[in-house]
Design a protein around this motif. Structure first.
Motif, PDB file in Angstrom:
ATOM      1  N   GLU A  12      64.283  55.375  10.828  1.00 38.17           N
ATOM      2  CA  GLU A  12      65.371  56.028  11.556  1.00 38.17           C
ATOM      3  C   GLU A  12      66.308  56.761  10.596  1.00 38.17           C
ATOM      4  OE1 GLU A  12      67.868  54.679  15.431  1.00 38.17           O
ATOM      5  OE2 GLU A  12      68.107  53.401  13.674  1.00 38.17           O
ATOM      6  N   ALA A  13      66.457  56.206   9.388  1.00 32.87           N
ATOM      7  CA  ALA A  13      67.285  56.845   8.355  1.00 32.87           C
ATOM      8  C   ALA A  13      66.540  57.970   7.649  1.00 32.87           C
ATOM      9  CB  ALA A  13      67.747  55.804   7.342  1.00 32.87           C
ATOM     10  N   LEU A  18      57.308  57.839  10.417  1.00 31.79           N
ATOM     11  CA  LEU A  18      56.570  56.756  11.063  1.00 31.79           C
ATOM     12  C   LEU A  18      55.565  57.299  12.077  1.00 31.79           C
ATOM     13  CD1 LEU A  18      56.317  53.673  11.812  1.00 31.79           C
ATOM     14  CD2 LEU A  18      58.145  54.082  13.453  1.00 31.79           C
ATOM     15  N   HIS A  19      54.353  56.715  12.082  1.00 33.80           N
ATOM     16  CA  HIS A  19      53.340  57.050  13.087  1.00 33.80           C
ATOM     17  C   HIS A  19      52.668  55.782  13.577  1.00 33.80           C
ATOM     18  CE1 HIS A  19      53.541  61.372  12.336  1.00 33.80           C
ATOM     19  NE2 HIS A  19      53.573  61.077  11.038  1.00 33.80           N
ATOM     20  N   PHE A  20      52.235  55.793  14.826  1.00 35.44           N
ATOM     21  CA  PHE A  20      51.492  54.668  15.394  1.00 35.44           C
ATOM     22  C   PHE A  20      50.688  55.172  16.585  1.00 35.44           C
ATOM     23  CE2 PHE A  20      55.951  54.570  16.831  1.00 35.44           C
ATOM     24  CZ  PHE A  20      55.798  54.878  18.173  1.00 35.44           C
ATOM     25  N   GLN A  48      57.829  47.996  23.491  1.00 37.64           N
ATOM     26  CA  GLN A  48      57.096  49.233  23.255  1.00 37.64           C
ATOM     27  C   GLN A  48      57.877  50.447  23.748  1.00 37.64           C
ATOM     28  OE1 GLN A  48      53.011  49.608  24.270  1.00 37.64           O
ATOM     29  NE2 GLN A  48      52.432  47.541  23.618  1.00 37.64           N
ATOM     30  N   GLU A  49      58.506  50.307  24.889  1.00 34.44           N
ATOM     31  CA  GLU A  49      59.277  51.423  25.453  1.00 34.44           C
ATOM     32  C   GLU A  49      60.409  51.838  24.510  1.00 34.44           C
ATOM     33  OE1 GLU A  49      62.307  52.270  29.200  1.00 34.44           O
ATOM     34  OE2 GLU A  49      60.999  50.515  29.229  1.00 34.44           O
ATOM     35  N   ASN A  54      62.810  55.662  20.693  1.00 36.50           N
ATOM     36  CA  ASN A  54      63.508  55.934  19.441  1.00 36.50           C
ATOM     37  C   ASN A  54      62.693  56.774  18.465  1.00 36.50           C
ATOM     38  OD1 ASN A  54      66.243  54.370  19.232  1.00 36.50           O
ATOM     39  ND2 ASN A  54      64.867  52.982  20.293  1.00 36.50           N
ATOM     40  N   PHE A  55      61.360  56.766  18.647  1.00 38.47           N
ATOM     41  CA  PHE A  55      60.498  57.568  17.776  1.00 38.47           C
ATOM     42  C   PHE A  55      59.551  58.392  18.648  1.00 38.47           C
ATOM     43  CE2 PHE A  55      61.650  53.711  15.443  1.00 38.47           C
ATOM     44  CZ  PHE A  55      62.229  54.266  14.303  1.00 38.47           C
TER      45      PHE A  55
END
Length: 264
Positions: A12-13, A18-20, A48-49, A54-55
């Motif tokens: 977040e910073a 990030l990936h998933f 998960q939601e 957030n990403f």
């Protein structure tokens, strides 16, 4: 959960991207339910939601043909495949056995343990990770102090692989470093002064040494140097036992000073 929280706060910073995949999220929530960290499927769905909210750009769609082409442990095929689709360079994991080098090299991907990854982020972004830990401490629904967060990251995971000792020792040094240095300086004031102007204090568990603006603390249990002050910067690796030992030592120094002041 503390480790997951710390890693996501670092993303977040914008310290890393990030990936998933959906399968990665499903596996994570299955483990959380299995380990008792979540009680219901509804909690897992909410978790998960929140991650997806957030990403929003982190999710990747992974073709089944690509998953089938992977050569690592079948249960982790989908993870390398997701990294390929995301054009990621690093898989962050606590299960290094699932990602052998020979399965990653053809794709230019490396597997890093979360401990090494967090240390890397801290080295590349001085001062940022300790700020993240402080925010994590302040924003939890059930408040926890920074030392409690650090201790949780270091010792309370049931699975030993989930612990991040190198990172926590580094962060603990950043949090307690100034206090430990002040205690060491008080001890050096009553220590031995060498002809070259060096000061040193030999304790049962630690050796303190200072010359000019350089101060070091060396543990006598074969760990070597655990703290160094040089050019105004403090670095090193402190365990919770080190912090406790110096807090007790500080009390004994104060008691010795009081007795000296009372001597006629």
């Amino acid at each position: 959960m503390p480790l997951c929280d710390t890693l996501m706060r670092a993303a977040e910073a914008e310290l890393y991207e990030l990936h998933f995949s959906q399968e990665i999220l499903d596996g994570a929530t299955r483990n959380l339910i299995k380990n008792g960290r979540m009680k219901t499927d509804a909690q897992a769905a909410y978790f998960q939601e929140q991650i997806k909210t957030n990403f929003p750009d982190a999710m990747v769609e992974v073709p089944s043909q690509l998953i089938a082409a992977m050569t690592n442990n079948p249960r982790d095929h989908h993870v390398i495949a997701a990294a390929i689709v995301a054009n990621a360079k690093v898989i962050v994991t606590v299960d290094m056995d699932g990602f052998p080098t020979q399965a990653l090299d053809p794709w230019g991907i490396e597997a890093w343990h979360a401990d090494d990854f967090l240390v890397y982020l801290d080295e590349q972004n001085p001062g940022t990770m300790i700020k993240i830990i402080k925010e994590q401490s302040n924003e939890l629904k059930v408040p926890k102090s920074v030392p409690e967060i650090i201790d949780k990251l270091e010792t309370t995971n049931l699975n030993r692989k989930n612990r991040v000792p190198k990172f926590t020792h580094t962060i603990r040094c950043q949090f307690y470093g100034d206090v430990i240095v002040q205690i060491a300086k008080k001890a050096l004031d009553i220590g031995i002064v060498a002809p070259e102007g060096e000061r040193y204090y030999e304790g049962t568990r630690y050796r303190l040494w200072q010359k000019g603006e350089i101060l070091t603390i060396t543990a006598k249990d074969n760990r070597g140097e655990i703290l160094r002050l040089e050019n105004g910067e403090i670095g090193g690796y402190l365990s919770s036992a080190d912090v406790e030992a110096f807090q007790i030592f500080a009390q004994s120094l104060e008691e010795a000073k009081r007795q000296k002041d009372q001597t006629p």
